[in-house]
Design a protein around this motif. Structure first.
Motif, PDB file in Angstrom:
ATOM      1  N   PHE A  16       0.784  17.755  10.142  1.00  0.00           N
ATOM      2  CA  PHE A  16       0.132  18.181   8.900  1.00  0.00           C
ATOM      3  C   PHE A  16      -1.339  18.558   9.107  1.00  0.00           C
ATOM      4  O   PHE A  16      -2.084  18.696   8.157  1.00  0.00           O
ATOM      5  CB  PHE A  16       0.254  17.075   7.847  1.00  0.00           C
ATOM      6  CG  PHE A  16       1.682  16.784   7.517  1.00  0.00           C
ATOM      7  CD1 PHE A  16       2.408  17.638   6.700  1.00  0.00           C
ATOM      8  CD2 PHE A  16       2.330  15.681   8.066  1.00  0.00           C
ATOM      9  CE1 PHE A  16       3.745  17.388   6.416  1.00  0.00           C
ATOM     10  CE2 PHE A  16       3.669  15.425   7.793  1.00  0.00           C
ATOM     11  CZ  PHE A  16       4.379  16.286   6.959  1.00  0.00           C
ATOM     12  N   THR A  17      -1.748  18.684  10.364  1.00  0.00           N
ATOM     13  CA  THR A  17      -3.129  19.061  10.660  1.00  0.00           C
ATOM     14  C   THR A  17      -3.191  20.516  11.097  1.00  0.00           C
ATOM     15  O   THR A  17      -2.312  20.986  11.833  1.00  0.00           O
ATOM     16  CB  THR A  17      -3.689  18.174  11.796  1.00  0.00           C
ATOM     17  OG1 THR A  17      -3.494  16.822  11.445  1.00  0.00           O
ATOM     18  CG2 THR A  17      -5.180  18.432  12.020  1.00  0.00           C
ATOM     19  N   LYS A  18      -4.222  21.240  10.633  1.00  0.00           N
ATOM     20  CA  LYS A  18      -4.396  22.633  11.051  1.00  0.00           C
ATOM     21  C   LYS A  18      -4.660  22.689  12.560  1.00  0.00           C
ATOM     22  O   LYS A  18      -5.493  21.938  13.062  1.00  0.00           O
ATOM     23  CB  LYS A  18      -5.591  23.225  10.288  1.00  0.00           C
ATOM     24  CG  LYS A  18      -5.644  24.722  10.331  1.00  0.00           C
ATOM     25  CD  LYS A  18      -6.785  25.226   9.466  1.00  0.00           C
ATOM     26  CE  LYS A  18      -6.986  26.690   9.768  1.00  0.00           C
ATOM     27  NZ  LYS A  18      -8.284  27.179   9.505  1.00  0.00           N
ATOM     28  N   PRO A  19      -3.964  23.574  13.286  1.00  0.00           N
ATOM     29  CA  PRO A  19      -4.196  23.631  14.739  1.00  0.00           C
ATOM     30  C   PRO A  19      -5.619  24.043  15.086  1.00  0.00           C
ATOM     31  O   PRO A  19      -6.227  24.844  14.369  1.00  0.00           O
ATOM     32  CB  PRO A  19      -3.200  24.679  15.232  1.00  0.00           C
ATOM     33  CG  PRO A  19      -2.459  25.168  14.050  1.00  0.00           C
ATOM     34  CD  PRO A  19      -2.995  24.539  12.820  1.00  0.00           C
ATOM     35  N   ALA A  20      -6.121  23.509  16.192  1.00  0.00           N
ATOM     36  CA  ALA A  20      -7.473  23.870  16.635  1.00  0.00           C
ATOM     37  C   ALA A  20      -7.474  25.235  17.305  1.00  0.00           C
ATOM     38  O   ALA A  20      -8.500  25.911  17.377  1.00  0.00           O
ATOM     39  CB  ALA A  20      -7.986  22.818  17.623  1.00  0.00           C
TER      40      ALA A  20
END
Ligand code: SF4
Ligand code: SF4
Length: 127
Positions: A16-20
């Motif tokens: 659920f985290t935006k990719p770096a």
């Protein structure tokens, strides 16, 4: 070694985290201001003064007189180290940098740009 529960939590967080990273090459990359990509040359502005030839530390530019007020400009992107000297010092703003960083070619000859500069006629870039 991390415990399974900690690893599972990290895995769920990652979902659920935006990719770096970006999705290049599927999506275009936005380059920062001042980025020096493929060198552009505008034959309509060039007057053949050879200032860029003198300034280039890599010997990447040649300007050769081919006739009365006619000359050929050869820019070898394979030699260019993107120092910016030529674009900065050209009084006619005939040289500039683009955002294009995809310069890989299988043949060096494809990195050599040739322009016939003929003030009376429309300038033509040779293939
Ligand atoms: S590109 Fe600019 S510096 Fe180079 S020959 Fe043309 S006018 Fe002169
Ligand atoms: S950017 Fe630098 S190395 Fe490249 S052509 Fe211009 S002066 Fe030469």
């Amino acid at each position: 070694m991390k415990k399974p529960a900690a690893m599972t939590m990290q895995l769920l967080r990652s979902l659920f985290t935006k990719p770096a990273t970006t999705r290049y090459p599927h999506e275009p990359s936005k380059m920062p201001d001042g980025f020096r990509g493929r060198l552009n040359f505008d034959p309509r502005k060039c007057i053949g003064c050879k200032l860029c030839v003198r300034d280039c530390p890599a010997g990447g530019i040649e300007v050769t007189k081919t006739g009365d007020r006619e000359f050929e400009v050869v820019i070898d992107l394979g030699k260019c180290i993107y120092c910016g000297q030529c674009a900065e010092n050209c009084n006619k703003e005939a040289l500039s940098f683009s955002d294009d960083f995809e310069l890989a070619e299988l043949e060096n000859s494809k990195l050599v740009l040739r322009y016939n500069v003929k003030p009376e006629r429309k300038p033509v870039q040779e293939p």
